[in-house]
Design an enzyme around this catalytic site. Structure first.
Site, PDB file in Angstrom:
ATOM      1  N   GLU A 280      44.645  73.192  81.380  1.00 44.14           N
ATOM      2  CA  GLU A 280      44.581  72.186  80.628  1.00 44.14           C
ATOM      3  C   GLU A 280      44.701  70.582  81.156  1.00 44.14           C
ATOM      4  O   GLU A 280      45.767  70.003  80.864  1.00 44.14           O
ATOM      5  CB  GLU A 280      45.632  72.276  79.274  1.00 44.14           C
ATOM      6  CG  GLU A 280      45.235  73.440  78.378  1.00 44.14           C
ATOM      7  CD  GLU A 280      46.400  73.655  77.797  1.00 44.14           C
ATOM      8  OE1 GLU A 280      47.441  73.025  77.825  1.00 44.14           O
ATOM      9  OE2 GLU A 280      46.449  74.859  76.865  1.00 44.14           O
ATOM     10  N   ARG A 319      55.001  53.587  78.094  1.00 41.78           N
ATOM     11  CA  ARG A 319      55.450  54.534  78.984  1.00 41.78           C
ATOM     12  C   ARG A 319      56.703  54.226  80.004  1.00 41.78           C
ATOM     13  O   ARG A 319      57.590  54.791  80.141  1.00 41.78           O
ATOM     14  CB  ARG A 319      54.538  55.198  79.968  1.00 41.78           C
ATOM     15  CG  ARG A 319      53.513  55.952  79.234  1.00 41.78           C
ATOM     16  CD  ARG A 319      52.472  56.669  80.119  1.00 41.78           C
ATOM     17  NE  ARG A 319      53.074  57.648  81.119  1.00 41.78           N
ATOM     18  CZ  ARG A 319      53.335  57.484  82.271  1.00 41.78           C
ATOM     19  NH1 ARG A 319      52.792  56.412  83.070  1.00 41.78           N
ATOM     20  NH2 ARG A 319      53.833  58.572  83.043  1.00 41.78           N
ATOM     21  N   TYR A 323      60.053  56.598  79.560  1.00 41.28           N
ATOM     22  CA  TYR A 323      60.634  57.158  80.650  1.00 41.28           C
ATOM     23  C   TYR A 323      60.470  56.378  82.181  1.00 41.28           C
ATOM     24  O   TYR A 323      60.010  57.331  83.198  1.00 41.28           O
ATOM     25  CB  TYR A 323      60.152  58.676  80.587  1.00 41.28           C
ATOM     26  CG  TYR A 323      58.863  58.614  80.304  1.00 41.28           C
ATOM     27  CD1 TYR A 323      58.493  59.296  78.888  1.00 41.28           C
ATOM     28  CD2 TYR A 323      57.479  58.332  80.942  1.00 41.28           C
ATOM     29  CE1 TYR A 323      57.276  59.723  78.451  1.00 41.28           C
ATOM     30  CE2 TYR A 323      56.209  58.661  80.499  1.00 41.28           C
ATOM     31  CZ  TYR A 323      56.150  59.291  79.181  1.00 41.28           C
ATOM     32  OH  TYR A 323      54.909  59.651  78.537  1.00 41.28           O
ATOM     33  N   CYS A 350      59.124  41.457  71.214  1.00 42.14           N
ATOM     34  CA  CYS A 350      60.254  41.004  70.918  1.00 42.14           C
ATOM     35  C   CYS A 350      61.293  42.132  71.335  1.00 42.14           C
ATOM     36  O   CYS A 350      62.178  42.546  70.333  1.00 42.14           O
ATOM     37  CB  CYS A 350      60.359  40.528  69.501  1.00 42.14           C
ATOM     38  SG  CYS A 350      61.777  39.336  69.208  1.00 42.14           S
ATOM     39  N   TYR A 379      47.718  58.061  78.079  1.00 35.41           N
ATOM     40  CA  TYR A 379      48.900  57.702  77.295  1.00 35.41           C
ATOM     41  C   TYR A 379      49.095  56.298  77.294  1.00 35.41           C
ATOM     42  O   TYR A 379      50.109  55.765  76.905  1.00 35.41           O
ATOM     43  CB  TYR A 379      50.151  58.370  77.914  1.00 35.41           C
ATOM     44  CG  TYR A 379      49.893  59.994  77.942  1.00 35.41           C
ATOM     45  CD1 TYR A 379      49.894  60.532  76.820  1.00 35.41           C
ATOM     46  CD2 TYR A 379      49.782  60.609  79.402  1.00 35.41           C
ATOM     47  CE1 TYR A 379      49.663  61.959  77.102  1.00 35.41           C
ATOM     48  CE2 TYR A 379      49.561  62.033  79.472  1.00 35.41           C
ATOM     49  CZ  TYR A 379      49.550  62.615  78.257  1.00 35.41           C
ATOM     50  OH  TYR A 379      49.329  64.156  78.033  1.00 35.41           O
TER      51      TYR A 379
END
Length: 421
Positions: A280, A319, A323, A350, A379
């Site tokens: 996948e 992202r 992380y 903000c 993403y």
């Protein structure tokens, strides 16, 4: 070197003028190249193979149309991703439904639209699927998601196979798994096809995938000794891409060979009867093909930092906040200049944490220059959010000197249409 960056022959200044910024830009040739590389390399004389595009990485009608044209299947994890795949014209038989908490609405929608391939995450889902399919004269084709309990060396938020993961049933819960498989195999409207596993995302070590294959074939061997046949094995994705110069992703041809050769060897060693291997890829198809184009706004010097502000941020790329994802960038309208200016690239939201790149050297810049951040194709668009009621950027595909709009920019009317007055 030209002063202005071109993407597949299209100057970024032209893209910004025509479509505005922030802007998600995809090199269509690169998308096709990645799809074709998987198709050419994920083949083996000992198995049939299937490639499922993990549409959560980047899902819109235009992208799923490309996936259809390239002959790939797709996996989806929500009613929205499913509707997108169907709207793109994918054959329902080539759509696989993932997810750890599918709702009744999602399950029924899938069945009503001819999508019968499900990855079963847990016992309760299996019982729900039985009840839903019993209202029809159709059959479900299901695979059971197993947590192989292999902790890949990646960020904890994108590990999916640690022992307490929310995904799948622990490989150590052997009695529960056997009972569940038996209940699926004996149901008249369910065809049990095999097992699924996934160990995480942005994985750089071949050894992690070797361990996954070995673990799953050992498990299948144990099941077969007790009469449980598993003709299909889906090994998920997680193949790393290049974000910064520190990254050394495994080439597609190498990872495909590693996975399939290990499967073949384990088939011999364990005397199993697996017929089909699935993977996948998502990020590794879309990630490096996409970039985000911004307009540089104000800049600010503090005692310890020089901030460069862009007209986007954590709304179009969350992202780094989630992380600590790292990226590379350029002043796309000053490409012929040396990177000599140390900056912190921050967004307009903000939030103090709205920082896209904490520190890097860039070419000299002025307000109104264009900044490009690379490898945002996975993403970025998918995880867009309207924080501060920011508007979703447009998406364009570029190819051989031409561009085409794939997703139009969100308007204020779009933003407000759901609000009750």
């Amino acid at each position: 070197m030209d002063k202005v960056l071109k993407i597949s022959g299209v100057p970024v200044t032209q893209l910004a003028t025509q479509y505005g910024t922030p802007l998600y830009v995809y090199d269509e040739n690169k998308l096709v190249e990645q799809c074709q590389s998987y198709k050419q390399n994920f083949v083996h004389p000992g198995f049939t193979t299937e490639i499922l595009y993990a549409s959560k990485a980047f899902s819109c009608v235009g992208m799923l149309q490309l996936i259809k044209e390239q002959g790939l299947c797709a996996d989806v994890v929500s009613i929205g991703e499913l509707a997108t795949a169907l709207e793109a014209g994918l054959d329902p038989d080539r759509i696989y439904f993932h997810g750890n908490n599918k709702t009744l609405e999602e399950i029924n929608f899938a069945i009503e639209h001819g999508v019968y391939r499900f990855f079963v995450d847990n016992v309760q889902e299996a019982e729900t699927l039985k009840k839903c399919i019993e209202k029809t004269n159709k059959k479900l084709l299901v695979m059971l998601r197993i947590n192989p309990c292999i902790e890949a060396h990646t960020h904890e938020f994108i590990q999916t196979a640690n022992i307490d993961s929310k995904f799948g049933i622990s490989i150590y819960s052997i009695d529960e798994i056997k009972t569940l498989i038996r209940s699926l195999q004996t149901h008249e409207q369910i065809v049990f096809e095999g097992l699924h596993a996934h160990i995480g995302s942005q994985i750089f070590e071949k050894e992690a995938f070797v361990k996954e294959v070995q673990t799953m074939f050992s498990f299948i061997s144990d099941l077969e000794r007790d009469g449980f046949y598993c003709p299909k094995l889906d090994l998920g994705g997680g193949f790393a891409i290049h974000y910064t110069d520190q990254d050394r992703p495994i080439p597609i041809e190498s990872i495909c060979k590693t996975i399939l050769d290990t499967c073949a060897q384990e088939q011999i060693n364990k005397k199993t009867h697996v017929k089909t291997i699935l993977i996948e890829p998502g990020r590794s198809i879309a990630g490096e093909a996409g970039s985000t184009l911004y307009t540089i706004g104000f800049s600010k010097q503090t005692p310890h930092k020089h901030y460069l502000f862009v007209d986007g941020g954590m709304s179009d790329n969350i992202r780094p906040c989630l992380y600590q994802a790292q990226y590379d960038a350029d002043v796309a309208t000053q490409m012929d200049s040396e990177k000599s200016r140390k900056v912190c690239i921050a967004g307009k939201c903000c939030e103090s944490g709205d920082v896209l790149i904490p520190e890097m050297k860039l070419q000299p810049f002025s307000q109104g220059d264009l900044l490009i951040i690379y490898s945002t194709g996975a993403y970025g668009f998918s995880m867009f959010n309207n924080y501060n009621r920011n508007l979703r950027p447009a998406v364009v595909f570029v190819k051989d000197g031409k561009s085409r709009l794939i997703v139009r920019r969100e308007s204020l009317e779009d933003l407000l249409k759901g609000d009750i007055r």
